[in-house]
Write a protein that holds these residues in place. Sequence first.
Motif, PDB file in Angstrom:
ATOM      1  N   GLU A 137     -29.871  -8.709   4.370  1.00  0.00           N
ATOM      2  CA  GLU A 137     -30.470  -8.324   3.091  1.00  0.00           C
ATOM      3  C   GLU A 137     -29.447  -7.641   2.196  1.00  0.00           C
ATOM      4  OE1 GLU A 137     -33.571  -8.093   0.277  1.00  0.00           O
ATOM      5  OE2 GLU A 137     -33.284  -9.272   2.110  1.00  0.00           O
ATOM      6  N   ALA A 138     -28.595  -6.811   2.776  1.00  0.00           N
ATOM      7  CA  ALA A 138     -27.585  -6.113   1.981  1.00  0.00           C
ATOM      8  C   ALA A 138     -26.631  -7.100   1.318  1.00  0.00           C
ATOM      9  CB  ALA A 138     -26.815  -5.129   2.862  1.00  0.00           C
ATOM     10  N   PHE A 139     -26.202  -8.107   2.053  1.00  0.00           N
ATOM     11  CA  PHE A 139     -25.321  -9.123   1.458  1.00  0.00           C
ATOM     12  C   PHE A 139     -26.051  -9.932   0.403  1.00  0.00           C
ATOM     13  CE2 PHE A 139     -22.393  -8.551   5.074  1.00  0.00           C
ATOM     14  CZ  PHE A 139     -21.183  -8.652   4.414  1.00  0.00           C
ATOM     15  N   ARG A 140     -27.271 -10.332   0.685  1.00  0.00           N
ATOM     16  CA  ARG A 140     -28.012 -11.147  -0.280  1.00  0.00           C
ATOM     17  C   ARG A 140     -28.314 -10.386  -1.562  1.00  0.00           C
ATOM     18  NH1 ARG A 140     -31.993 -14.239   4.061  1.00  0.00           N
ATOM     19  NH2 ARG A 140     -30.519 -15.923   4.550  1.00  0.00           N
ATOM     20  N   GLN A 193     -25.010  -5.823  -2.221  1.00  0.00           N
ATOM     21  CA  GLN A 193     -24.741  -4.394  -2.050  1.00  0.00           C
ATOM     22  C   GLN A 193     -23.339  -4.236  -1.451  1.00  0.00           C
ATOM     23  OE1 GLN A 193     -28.047  -2.929   0.273  1.00  0.00           O
ATOM     24  NE2 GLN A 193     -29.538  -3.406  -1.338  1.00  0.00           N
ATOM     25  N   TRP A 194     -22.357  -4.552  -2.271  1.00  0.00           N
ATOM     26  CA  TRP A 194     -20.982  -4.675  -1.801  1.00  0.00           C
ATOM     27  C   TRP A 194     -20.425  -3.347  -1.300  1.00  0.00           C
ATOM     28  CZ3 TRP A 194     -21.099  -9.461  -1.154  1.00  0.00           C
ATOM     29  CH2 TRP A 194     -21.550 -10.351  -2.128  1.00  0.00           C
ATOM     30  N   HIS A 195     -20.709  -2.260  -1.987  1.00  0.00           N
ATOM     31  CA  HIS A 195     -20.188  -0.965  -1.543  1.00  0.00           C
ATOM     32  C   HIS A 195     -20.750  -0.606  -0.173  1.00  0.00           C
ATOM     33  CE1 HIS A 195     -19.479   3.409  -1.411  1.00  0.00           C
ATOM     34  NE2 HIS A 195     -18.447   3.151  -2.212  1.00  0.00           N
ATOM     35  N   TYR A 246     -13.237  -2.207  -4.689  1.00  0.00           N
ATOM     36  CA  TYR A 246     -14.563  -2.809  -4.776  1.00  0.00           C
ATOM     37  C   TYR A 246     -15.310  -2.479  -6.068  1.00  0.00           C
ATOM     38  CZ  TYR A 246     -13.723  -3.749   0.142  1.00  0.00           C
ATOM     39  OH  TYR A 246     -13.181  -4.195   1.326  1.00  0.00           O
ATOM     40  N   VAL A 247     -14.692  -1.730  -6.967  1.00  0.00           N
ATOM     41  CA  VAL A 247     -15.382  -1.395  -8.217  1.00  0.00           C
ATOM     42  C   VAL A 247     -15.238  -2.496  -9.258  1.00  0.00           C
ATOM     43  CG1 VAL A 247     -15.050   1.057  -7.785  1.00  0.00           C
ATOM     44  CG2 VAL A 247     -13.432  -0.154  -9.266  1.00  0.00           C
ATOM     45  N   LYS A 289     -26.190  -8.310  -8.201  1.00  0.00           N
ATOM     46  CA  LYS A 289     -27.183  -9.365  -8.070  1.00  0.00           C
ATOM     47  C   LYS A 289     -27.788  -9.668  -9.431  1.00  0.00           C
ATOM     48  CE  LYS A 289     -30.072 -11.944  -5.560  1.00  0.00           C
ATOM     49  NZ  LYS A 289     -29.655 -13.019  -4.636  1.00  0.00           N
ATOM     50  N   ARG A 290     -27.831 -10.943  -9.769  1.00  0.00           N
ATOM     51  CA  ARG A 290     -28.453 -11.342 -11.017  1.00  0.00           C
ATOM     52  C   ARG A 290     -29.962 -11.385 -10.837  1.00  0.00           C
ATOM     53  NH1 ARG A 290     -26.411 -16.807 -13.670  1.00  0.00           N
ATOM     54  NH2 ARG A 290     -24.552 -15.471 -13.869  1.00  0.00           N
ATOM     55  N   ARG A 291     -30.681 -10.643 -11.665  1.00  0.00           N
ATOM     56  CA  ARG A 291     -32.134 -10.580 -11.548  1.00  0.00           C
ATOM     57  C   ARG A 291     -32.772 -11.581 -12.490  1.00  0.00           C
ATOM     58  NH1 ARG A 291     -32.380  -8.122  -6.791  1.00  0.00           N
ATOM     59  NH2 ARG A 291     -30.973  -6.327  -6.760  1.00  0.00           N
ATOM     60  N   LYS A 292     -33.831 -12.209 -12.000  1.00  0.00           N
ATOM     61  CA  LYS A 292     -34.557 -13.172 -12.816  1.00  0.00           C
ATOM     62  C   LYS A 292     -35.331 -12.442 -13.901  1.00  0.00           C
ATOM     63  CE  LYS A 292     -35.134 -16.677  -9.215  1.00  0.00           C
ATOM     64  NZ  LYS A 292     -36.113 -17.471  -8.427  1.00  0.00           N
TER      65      LYS A 292
END
Length: 270
Positions: free
Chosen positions: A147-150, A153-155, A255-256, A264-267
């Motif tokens: 879930e974190a990757f999807r 949540q890169w940091h 990572y910044v 994440k692009r939100r719909k």
Amino acid sequence: MKRFTPFEHWQTTCLQSGAFAHLNTLFALDQYKDWPTLDELNRHTIINANNQPLQFIDNAEFEQDGRYYESFIYETGKVPTRQHNWHDLFGAFMWHLFPKTKALLNRLHIDEMAAQQGTQRSKMRNALTLFDECAVILAVTDTSWIEAFREHQWHEVFVTRREQWQSEIRVYTFGHANYEMLTQPFIGLTGKALFVPVSPDIFCKDLVSQYNYLDERLYEMIAIDRVLADNSAMSPLPLLGVPHWYEDNNNADFYVNTDYFRPKRRKNNK
């Protein structure tokens, strides 16, 4: 002063990256003074999905044949291989590491072409190609990583949980195009992650056993669970963010860069 062959030059530069650690271990790349020959690539027996012994051949034979690439491999067992070419060399290595899965992808292309109506490629064929070229397998013992990757949540995955890499998550490259591009890494380089939940004891096994296990699991996930019916099971993975794959990522400030580590692009719900 010692003069290096072109292959030795790559050995002392890009192939020392952590991204190539598995290949260096399993194929002893440091033994080669020059590019591996076709004879060296053909030392081990691999069988394709049409029960043909696999043979890596000079690409010229394929160019003179006229058949479609996937059909040629399926019908003859011969894999066209360009000499002194990273893309094809890494492709050959992937046949050795994931023989069942590679053979399955080849057969599924054949099945999809037989069922194809018109000239438009199916969603599955697009997914098969994307997976074959760009997939990175993320084996996880804790599904919260998925879930974190999807959610991009890169940091969290690369910084906060950095010490859990190897114990809770390990990365295995499948896409040979990824390896090719990692020989000359650049900001923006992104693979496609497929997540495989595993038991922690898998990481206690030797590297060959780990790849054998993943080959079996991928075969099941693709053949039975149909995870490659389309592209939806795969998630973007900024490859230079993987710990120890790129020197600059030892600094958390790496990572910044949101142009690379994109949120994440939100719909739009309107």
